[in-house]
Structures are given as C-alpha cells and as structure tokens.
Design an enzyme around this catalytic site. Structure first.
Site, mmCIF file in Angstrom:
data_model
loop_
_atom_site.group_PDB
_atom_site.id
_atom_site.type_symbol
_atom_site.label_atom_id
_atom_site.label_comp_id
_atom_site.label_asym_id
_atom_site.label_seq_id
_atom_site.Cartn_x
_atom_site.Cartn_y
_atom_site.Cartn_z
ATOM 1 N N LYS A 1 0.853 -1.191 0.000
ATOM 2 C CA LYS A 1 0.000 0.000 0.000
ATOM 3 C C LYS A 1 0.890 1.242 0.000
ATOM 4 O O LYS A 1 1.888 1.294 0.724
ATOM 5 C CB LYS A 1 -0.888 -0.027 1.244
ATOM 6 C CG LYS A 1 -1.949 1.065 1.312
ATOM 7 C CD LYS A 1 -2.805 0.899 2.568
ATOM 8 C CE LYS A 1 -3.967 1.874 2.636
ATOM 9 N NZ LYS A 1 -4.798 1.678 3.832
ATOM 10 N N SER B 1 -9.781 1.458 2.851
ATOM 11 C CA SER B 1 -8.913 2.239 2.004
ATOM 12 C C SER B 1 -7.820 1.443 1.298
ATOM 13 O O SER B 1 -7.217 1.942 0.356
ATOM 14 C CB SER B 1 -8.251 3.337 2.836
ATOM 15 O OG SER B 1 -7.353 2.765 3.779
ATOM 16 N N SER C 1 -10.066 -0.776 7.056
ATOM 17 C CA SER C 1 -9.424 -0.570 5.756
ATOM 18 C C SER C 1 -8.659 -1.760 5.172
ATOM 19 O O SER C 1 -8.236 -1.698 4.020
ATOM 20 C CB SER C 1 -8.482 0.637 5.824
ATOM 21 O OG SER C 1 -9.217 1.820 5.707
#
Lengths: 481, 94
Positions: A68, A143, A167
């Site tokens: 990420k 997310s 997330s």
C-alpha cells in the site's frame, strides 16, 4: 506457464522456489507483467525487478509483495494517495517493508488507496478509483482497495495494507480475499504514514489463511523505532486446524441479527457460515456488545481528531508541492487547499472542530469514554467466548459513485469493522460465499469477520483455517467457480 | 447545526483555505455527520475513564546515546524551497 503461476498461493510458490522447481526470477516476472498491465488502477508504481539483495534465505524467499502506498520506501515515490505528497521520495524505508525484505520478499509495486487511508471505496484517491476485479463498475472497498484488488485480480500474490476502521478487512471482503487487522502494537508503524495513530495497524491481504499467517509472521515484532510496538509474544503459528471442536463463538446481535442495513444476501451467507461453524464442532451462542452500535460515532470523532493533528505536517515546508502566498499563513492555507482532496478536508475540519475550545468535552472526551465502553463490552464477551463472528461488511461491493455524495452512508460501510480497532483487538475477514446485492445484480463476494482478544492471532488463524477449508470458496473474479 | 461562520473559524484553526462552494458544502456535510455523532450524548458515561490508547505501555525507554541522524542534504532533498542548508519559507508577516 505464467497464468498457472498466478494461481499459486504464497506458501506453494515459496515451497517451489525453495526446492528449485520454480525460479524466483520467473515468478517475479510473471507478476511484474501482470501488474504492469494493471486493468484495475490498483498500482501507482511497479518495480522493474526484484529488490537488490532480496531473495535471501527467508520464509518468503522470491515472493513479490504489493505494498500500500502509505508505507515509506526509500527512493521510491510514496504518495498516500494524495497530491500533497507529489514528488516526495522518502529518505528511509518503513519497518514493515524492511521486515518483508528480510524474510526474502521483494516489493512488486505500490498500491492505490484512499487519500491518507480515509475512505471505504478507494474513490478518494487523487489518482482515480480502483476497480473491483469482480465487476469493474464497482468499488473494491477501501482504504486498502488497491492492495485487495491486486491480490484478488491476480496482479499480486499477496499484499500489505493498513486498517484504522476496517481498511484491510472491508476491501478484503468486497474482493473475495483474506485480510487481517492484527492487535494494535503487533506490527511496527514506523514509516507508515500516520492517519489515526492510536488505531492504525498494518496487516496482510492474501488469497488464503495460511498465506495470511506467513505474511503476519514476517511483519510482527517489537521495533525500537515505534515505541507502541510490542510484537506478538511467541510469534505466529502456521494454521493447521481442521475442526472447531472446543471453540466457543459468540454472535453479537448488535452487529448481526439486529444490525440495520445488512443486505439480504450478506445475511444469507452469514447464516450458512454460522451453521458450518456448528457442523465443525464449534459452540455457538448469541451475545451482546451493547456499545458497538456507537462505534461509528466514536470513530468518526476520534480518527478525524487524531488525523487533524497528524496531517498538520503537510504545510508545504519540508516536502510536497507549495502554493504561493504573500505570507507564511497564506502559503500554508493555499498549499493545503490545493493539496488535499474533499474527504481529507472534511475529516480535518471534523477533527479540528471536535478538538476546538468549547466542543472538546462534548465530542472528543465523550468519544474516548465510548471507546472504553466498547473495549469493556468485548472483554465481557471474551469471558464466555473465544471469538465473535459478524459479517465483515453490511453490503457486497457497491457501484462506483453510489455513496460519494453522502459521507455518512459511506461511513456506515465500516459499521461492523470499527469496534475492533477502537478496542485494539485483532480481526480477520475470510471469503464466505457469494451473494447478490439488494435490488439485484451480479453475485459478489461476502466476507465473514472473526474477532478475538488481544494477541489471539495464532488461534484466530487456526479457526479461520478450519472454516476456510469447510467453506471451500473457490470462485475467482470474472470466471465464476 | 454548523453555520458558515463556524466553518470559517475551524478552517482558520486548521490552516485550510476553502472556496465559497466548499464552505457551503462543508456546513451541510459536517452538520449531517455531527447529527449522527450526537447520539453518544444520550449514553450515561459518568465515571467512565477515557481511552486514549489501547495497550498498557508505560515509559518505553532506550539508552540515551548519541547516534547518527538523517544527513542534512537528505532531509532537504524533497523540500520545495531549500536555501542555505535550511527550509526557506515566506515571511510570517506580509
């Protein structure tokens, strides 16, 4: 053949690489090619080749990992999905990425995400939304949507993400993969760009539970660079359980039967999974988490409050673009206006308001007390149960744009996942089946969430492993089963 | 619940410039979100300790020994306007 390589689990690929049956270079290339072709907008950057000095003699030797874009990687752009970090090249690498490299893994690419990890759909990225591999017209969740979509879409064998209110778990559920938020403190946050420091935690997104354990094993540990990190005492065992005998599962009615907004299809899959738990020998009973329904309220005060403080550092002085201003304050204000997206601005405003003079006690102070009550509810439930189970997300993947005009509707996506980080406890989401959205549409993945007491990761992975075998989820995006 | 003046006040505290359109939208959106959050005002929380942090840790110490820090040129490498080995900014007073 490359497409066969893309179906291997991390455990299988690592085994083949160790035995010499598969070359690490060939494996990496298969993924590099897949990731470079990226039809999902899952990647913001992809590597040319394996990390130099990588592919050491570790458990993850030769395994490419999607990271990420919230984790700092020295010399590689790190954006946190924001324009305000455009051009930023971190001078150091996050501990999580270092730990994966030490285990022999290589960074395959940096994945797209909601700006500063604020979002549940990936539509808040400054670099465009990620598409769900099951249906390109739908969101992958957020997310960590880029990480989840990449793993589900066979663009990466595994990934890491961060979970503050759901997330990791929510996008894992929406993309039909496994995602785990470890206990707060299990994994170092050093070099992980901060959103809400008392909640943020790094964890794996993988195709199965064994891979999840492998990645978590590499990630966990105490780090002198993060004073809140403690690691997982005794490490992480690889899961082997095939039944659930002797384990007690609580179903919190506030997050299951009594919860509003849970789709019919999601409910159906949840109920049949619960039956499966019983068939595997697990004991089941309904339980209560009376304050869990207030999780969203507490979270959307506490997380924005912490964010408003953490994001004060983006001021156009030390990194990122700077807007012109006649004086220092005007420069700050214009830089932040131009650099932040709508959701980040909204949360900074919400957090600043909640912390401002005259409102602090009514919002921040009360939310902190609700947090205590939520943790106490879990502690009480764990006196009678080893784990609690809930649907991970109230709905299957929704259509792009469906909730962008209604922030509160978007926040409700986190209804079932928010209480756990508030209590600091670990939780995993595993694919439990497919269901149609309310109102009809394609069959899409549904996740089951298992939460347990702090540092119960090994036992949780073991239980998830037994359940995963019994569920036998073998559907893949775009191809049916 | 939140009016335009409050939005402008909070934006100033947050060092955030907002366009006219953003000010209007923010007032509506924040009011909606806070309306939901207000539900916690009905809970009896008397005598409940606030939680700021979830794990019990106190005074994590390390030896107070000098160690190398980030070299100056690397710390300045991503700065929009470095000058004389420093971060240059506009004057605080126009």
């Amino acid at each position: 053949m490359a497409s066969e390589l893309l179906e291997l689990t991390v455990a299988r690929a690592a085994e083949r690489i160790r035995s010499g049956e598969l070359s690490a270079g060939e494996y990496f290339d298969a993924y590099r090619e897949a990731a470079a072709g990226d039809p999902l907008n899952a990647f913001l950057w992809t590597a040319e080749g394996p990390d130099e000095g990588g592919a050491g003699e570790g458990e993850l030797s030769g395994i490419p990992v999607a990271v990420k874009d919230i984790f700092c990687t020295e010399g590689v752009a790190t954006t946190a999905g924001s324009r305000i970090l455009e051009g930023y090249l971190p001078p150091y690498t996050s501990t999580a990425v270092k730990a994966l490299r030490e285990a022999g893994a290589s960074v395959l690419g940096k994945t797209n995400m909601d700006e500063f990890a604020m979002g549940s759909s990936n539509e808040n990225s400054a670099f465009g939304p990620v598409k769900n591999p099951w249906d390109h017209a739908r969101v992958p969740g957020g997310s960590s949507g880029g990480s989840a979509a990449a793993v589900a879409g066979r663009l990466a064998p595994c990934a890491i993400g961060t979970d503050t209110g759901g997330s990791i778990r929510q996008p894992a559920a929406l993309c039909g993969i496994v995602g785990m938020k470890p206990t707060y403190g299990a994994v170092s946050r050093y070099g992980e760009i901060a959103f809400a420091s008392s909640l943020d935690q790094c964890g794996p997104l993988t195709r199965d539970v064994t891979d999840c354990a492998l990645i978590l094993r590499a990630l966990e540990g105490r780090d002198p660079m993060d004073a809140t990190s403690v690691g997982i005492e005794g490490g992480v065992e690889l899961p082997s359980r095939e039944d659930l005998k002797g384990l007690r599962f609580g179903i919190p009615r506030e997050l299951a039967s009594d919860a509003e907004g849970i789709e019919r299809g999601v409910r159906g899959v949840f109920e049949s999974t619960v039956e499966l738990i019983e068939r595997l020998g697990g004991e089941l009973a309904e339980t209560e988490l009376p304050h869990a329904p207030h999780g969203i309220s507490a979270y959307y005060v506490l997380a924005p409050a912490e964010a408003s403080s953490n994001l004060a550092r983006y001021d156009g002085v030390r990194f990122g673009p700077r807007a012109d201003g006649d004086d220092l304050t005007e420069m700050y204000e214009r830089t932040r206006h131009d650099g932040f997206g709508d959701e980040v601005k909204r949360r900074i405003m919400l957090g600043t308001y909640a912390l401002s003079s005259g409102y602090y006690d009514a919002y921040y102070g009360r939310a902190q007390r609700v947090r205590t009550k939520i943790a106490e509810d879990f502690a009480r439930a764990f006196e009678s149960f080893d784990f609690v189970v809930t649907p991970t997300s109230p709905t299957v993947a929704f259509e792009l744009g469906a909730r962008t005009d209604d922030p509160l509707a978007m926040y409700m996506s986190d209804y079932c996942t928010v209480p756990m980080p508030l209590a600091g406890i670990p939780a995993i989401s595993i694919p439990a089946g497919l269901a149609e959205p309310d109102g009809g549409g394609p069959e899409l993945p549904v996740g089951l969430q298992i939460a347990g007491p702090a540092f119960s990761e090994s036992g949780m992975l073991d239980a998830a492993h037994a359940l995963e075998r019994a569920i036998g989820f073998d559907s893949v995006p775009g191809g049916g089963s | 619940m939140i009016d335009r003046e409050q939005v402008l006040h909070v934006a100033r505290l947050a060092r955030l410039r907002l366009s006219e359109e953003e000010v209007e939208r923010m007032a509506t959106e924040l009011s909606g979100i806070l309306g939901h959050v207000e539900r916690i005002s009905s809970l009896d929380l008397d005598g409940v300790e606030p939680t700021a942090h979830v794990i019990e840790l106190q005074n994590v110490l390390r030896p107070d020994e000098p160690r190398p820090s980030l070299p100056r040129e690397r710390a300045l490498a991503s700065a929009p306007d470095p000058a004389e080995d420093s971060f240059r900014v506009p004057s605080p007073q126009a």
